[in-house]
Design a protein around this motif. Structure first.
Motif, PDB file in Angstrom:
ATOM      1  N   UNK A 266       0.929  -1.272   0.170  1.00 22.43           N
ATOM      2  CA  UNK A 266      -0.035   0.148  -0.135  1.00 22.43           C
ATOM      3  C   UNK A 266       0.856   1.215  -0.148  1.00 22.43           C
ATOM      4  N   UNK A 267       2.165   1.170   0.691  1.00 24.15           N
ATOM      5  CA  UNK A 267       2.804   2.579   0.462  1.00 24.15           C
ATOM      6  C   UNK A 267       3.862   2.542  -0.669  1.00 24.15           C
ATOM      7  N   UNK A 268       3.943   1.457  -1.467  1.00 17.17           N
ATOM      8  CA  UNK A 268       4.731   1.356  -2.606  1.00 17.17           C
ATOM      9  C   UNK A 268       3.891   1.912  -3.875  1.00 17.17           C
ATOM     10  N   UNK A 269       2.495   1.173  -4.097  1.00 15.68           N
ATOM     11  CA  UNK A 269       1.933   1.403  -5.130  1.00 15.68           C
ATOM     12  C   UNK A 269       0.822   2.520  -5.066  1.00 15.68           C
ATOM     13  N   UNK A 270       0.458   2.971  -3.896  1.00 15.92           N
ATOM     14  CA  UNK A 270      -0.407   3.920  -3.628  1.00 15.92           C
ATOM     15  C   UNK A 270      -1.934   3.564  -3.652  1.00 15.92           C
ATOM     16  N   UNK A 271      -2.850   4.347  -2.833  1.00 19.79           N
ATOM     17  CA  UNK A 271      -4.077   3.998  -2.584  1.00 19.79           C
ATOM     18  C   UNK A 271      -5.117   3.976  -3.670  1.00 19.79           C
ATOM     19  N   UNK A 272      -4.911   4.793  -4.845  1.00 18.73           N
ATOM     20  CA  UNK A 272      -5.749   4.956  -5.914  1.00 18.73           C
ATOM     21  C   UNK A 272      -5.660   3.703  -6.846  1.00 18.73           C
ATOM     22  N   UNK A 273      -4.201   3.547  -7.066  1.00 20.96           N
ATOM     23  CA  UNK A 273      -4.007   2.238  -8.215  1.00 20.96           C
ATOM     24  C   UNK A 273      -4.642   1.063  -7.482  1.00 20.96           C
ATOM     25  N   UNK A 274      -4.510   0.650  -6.195  1.00 20.36           N
ATOM     26  CA  UNK A 274      -4.992  -0.355  -5.676  1.00 20.36           C
ATOM     27  C   UNK A 274      -6.668  -0.446  -5.714  1.00 20.36           C
ATOM     28  N   UNK A 275      -7.207   0.646  -5.631  1.00 19.65           N
ATOM     29  CA  UNK A 275      -8.654   0.735  -5.674  1.00 19.65           C
ATOM     30  C   UNK A 275      -9.083   0.410  -6.967  1.00 19.65           C
ATOM     31  N   UNK A 276      -8.466   0.841  -8.005  1.00 20.08           N
ATOM     32  CA  UNK A 276      -8.852   0.672  -9.475  1.00 20.08           C
ATOM     33  C   UNK A 276      -8.675  -0.942  -9.860  1.00 20.08           C
ATOM     34  N   UNK A 277      -7.410  -1.429  -9.357  1.00 23.22           N
ATOM     35  CA  UNK A 277      -7.110  -2.912  -9.820  1.00 23.22           C
ATOM     36  C   UNK A 277      -8.315  -3.590  -8.988  1.00 23.22           C
ATOM     37  N   UNK A 278      -8.716  -3.289  -7.670  1.00 20.40           N
ATOM     38  CA  UNK A 278      -9.600  -4.106  -6.893  1.00 20.40           C
ATOM     39  C   UNK A 278     -10.796  -4.171  -7.498  1.00 20.40           C
ATOM     40  N   UNK A 279     -11.390  -2.786  -8.141  1.00 22.72           N
ATOM     41  CA  UNK A 279     -12.703  -2.917  -8.497  1.00 22.72           C
ATOM     42  C   UNK A 279     -12.636  -3.546  -9.844  1.00 22.72           C
ATOM     43  N   UNK A 280     -11.598  -3.454 -10.752  1.00 21.76           N
ATOM     44  CA  UNK A 280     -11.578  -4.160 -12.243  1.00 21.76           C
ATOM     45  C   UNK A 280     -11.937  -5.713 -11.873  1.00 21.76           C
ATOM     46  N   UNK A 281     -11.068  -6.279 -10.838  1.00 26.85           N
ATOM     47  CA  UNK A 281     -11.071  -7.545 -10.489  1.00 26.85           C
ATOM     48  C   UNK A 281     -12.242  -8.250  -9.983  1.00 26.85           C
ATOM     49  N   UNK A 282     -12.909  -7.193  -9.204  1.00 28.37           N
ATOM     50  CA  UNK A 282     -14.300  -7.903  -8.460  1.00 28.37           C
ATOM     51  C   UNK A 282     -15.193  -7.588  -9.450  1.00 28.37           C
ATOM     52  N   UNK A 283     -15.519  -6.726 -10.419  1.00 30.36           N
ATOM     53  CA  UNK A 283     -16.524  -6.444 -11.394  1.00 30.36           C
ATOM     54  C   UNK A 283     -16.389  -7.566 -12.379  1.00 30.36           C
ATOM     55  N   UNK A 284     -15.233  -8.128 -12.841  1.00 37.31           N
ATOM     56  CA  UNK A 284     -15.189  -9.381 -13.709  1.00 37.31           C
ATOM     57  C   UNK A 284     -15.874 -10.628 -13.151  1.00 37.31           C
ATOM     58  N   UNK A 285     -15.341 -10.647 -12.009  1.00 38.72           N
ATOM     59  CA  UNK A 285     -15.813 -11.888 -11.094  1.00 38.72           C
ATOM     60  C   UNK A 285     -17.258 -11.951 -10.863  1.00 38.72           C
ATOM     61  N   UNK A 286     -17.710 -10.861 -10.512  1.00 39.88           N
ATOM     62  CA  UNK A 286     -19.259 -10.843 -10.193  1.00 39.88           C
ATOM     63  C   UNK A 286     -20.111 -10.965 -11.262  1.00 39.88           C
ATOM     64  N   UNK A 287     -19.747 -10.405 -12.743  1.00 41.43           N
ATOM     65  CA  UNK A 287     -20.300 -10.638 -13.929  1.00 41.43           C
ATOM     66  C   UNK A 287     -20.187 -12.170 -14.360  1.00 41.43           C
ATOM     67  N   UNK A 288     -19.150 -12.769 -13.867  1.00 42.17           N
ATOM     68  CA  UNK A 288     -18.884 -14.234 -14.197  1.00 42.17           C
ATOM     69  C   UNK A 288     -19.938 -14.844 -13.580  1.00 42.17           C
TER      70      UNK A 288
END
Length: 409
Positions: A266-288
């Motif tokens: 979290x201190x290396x990649x930043x908060x915003x980047x992690x949130x976007x990656x998180x949301x993308x992965x979640x949305x794909x799995x939920x649609x599946x």
């Protein structure tokens, strides 16, 4: 440990609702639960959290974070409002984000605890197993110090020194320098004569409030709590090739493992980047999952029965690295001290309200067709990506002063 207890509360319904619904031999009820009753049982914890969230931040400012956390044994709403503030006030800038994100690890541990025990013990034994953890926590609180900032505000310099020595693990000039820095900050905040109502008048505070409340709302609108509360039921409905209890344990285990990752990145990649990656992965799995349940409802899904388990595992992994820890971490970063109590209460209330909405009506929506639920969760997760892109700011490595300047820009 406080968040571990919160996780137990959230995971409790997954192994218990099937016992109550199917009139298991050890059920305390003389009848099976209806779909509506399941929804109310799952969502009642959110109503309690919503009620206790109001004013919980102010309670921590008045009597201290430690006593308020002790009172969290009465209601989990006190945990969500007070614990991030406690973390923010006892940690240094370098580890604040990592330590804040670790709250999700303990939450996942609490969920896994009840997932592992619930299906294999009686209803009564389950309650005793749950009671043991807050009892241990209450004993542990005897040795936990009050936050240095609170002690500085109250002018308790001797206790301030002892607290810092305990938290930092050493003595000497370094502690003296940090004491002076904290005391100066506390005195400056006191002299400002600001109030919690400033959160509604200051541009930076208003934007910070929208960000943190938005993050906590989207943390629930992706269906996390509904899935956590009803994991065993979901796997049963999906005709999982594994026993639903075993599949649920696998889900809880992968969530806990995934929660080991954020403190290191979290201190290396930043908060915003992690949130976007998180949301993308979640949305794909939920649609599946939505597609699977749609095919199961209107066709033959026997050849794709393997989809639900990996989809939910992927959902939990991506939730655990982003939307689970980041809102907790950012709540301790975005607000100046004079408005933190109000901010904590409002953020906790928004989280509790959205949790209630998701958990109360999930059983009914699921009864109509599980694909409705997962297509809805997936769509709302996509909306959270746009919210993150256009409204959330990056706070990695920034001091409180720089964060406030960024919010005003």
């Amino acid at each position: 440990m406080a968040n571990f207890c919160l996780g137990m509360c959230f995971g409790w319904t997954s192994p218990i609702l099937p016992k109550l619904r199917d009139q298991a031999a050890d059920s305390p009820l003389s009848y099976g639960l209806t779909t509506e009753e399941e929804g109310w049982i799952g969502s009642l914890i959110s109503i309690g959290a919503l009620a206790s969230s109001f004013g919980s931040g102010h309670l921590g400012a008045i009597i201290g974070k430690k006593p308020t956390l002790i009172l969290s044994g009465v209601s989990c709403g006190l945990i969500t409002a007070t614990l991030p503030m406690y973390i923010g006030e006892v940690s240094t800038d370098g580890i604040r984000g990592a330590l804040g994100s670790s709250l999700s690890l303990f939450f996942a541990g609490g969920v896994l605890y009840v997932y592992c025990i619930g299906p294999y013990v009686s209803y009564i034994i389950m309650q005793w197993c749950c009671l043991a953890i807050p009892t241990i926590l209450l004993i542990a609180f005897i040795f936990i110090p009050e936050t240095p900032y609170y002690l500085a505000k109250k002018g308790r310099k001797s206790d301030l020194k002892k607290s810092l020595e305990f938290l930092r693990g050493h003595k000497g000039k370094i502690i003296e320098d940090e004491m002076n820095e904290i005391q100066t900050s506390a005195d400056a905040d006191t002299s400002k004569n600001g109030s919690s109502l400033d959160i509604f008048h200051d541009k930076a505070c208003v934007k910070a409030l929208i960000i943190i409340c938005g993050l906590f709302i989207f943390q629930q609108l992706n269906g996390f709590s509904a899935i956590t509360f009803n994991s065993q039921t979901i796997f049963s409905k999906a005709k999982s090739t594994l026993d639903p209890s075993v599949a649920t344990i696998i889900l809880g285990f992968t969530r806990m493992i995934a929660n080991l990752i954020p403190p290191f990145i979290i201190e290396k990649t930043g908060r915003k980047s992690i949130l976007l990656i998180s949301a993308l992965g979640m949305s794909l799995s939920l649609f599946a999952l939505g597609v699977f349940f749609y095919i199961d409802a209107f066709g033959d899904a026997s050849h794709i029965l393997w989809i639900p388990i990996p989809s939910l595992v992927i959902f939990n992994i991506f939730f655990s690295i982003g939307f689970s820890p980041v809102p907790w971490a950012m709540m301790s970063e975005l607000f100046p001290s004079n408005v933190k109590p109000m901010a904590a209460s409002l953020a906790s209330m928004s989280n509790a309200l959205s949790t209630f909405l998701m958990t109360r009506w999930f059983p009914e929506l699921n009864a109509l067709g599980a694909y409705y639920s997962f297509f809805l969760f997936g769509s709302l997760t996509v909306v959270s990506m746009f919210f993150t892109v256009f409204y959330v700011i990056e706070t990695k490595g920034l001091s409180m002063k720089k964060i406030q300047e960024k919010l005003r820009s």
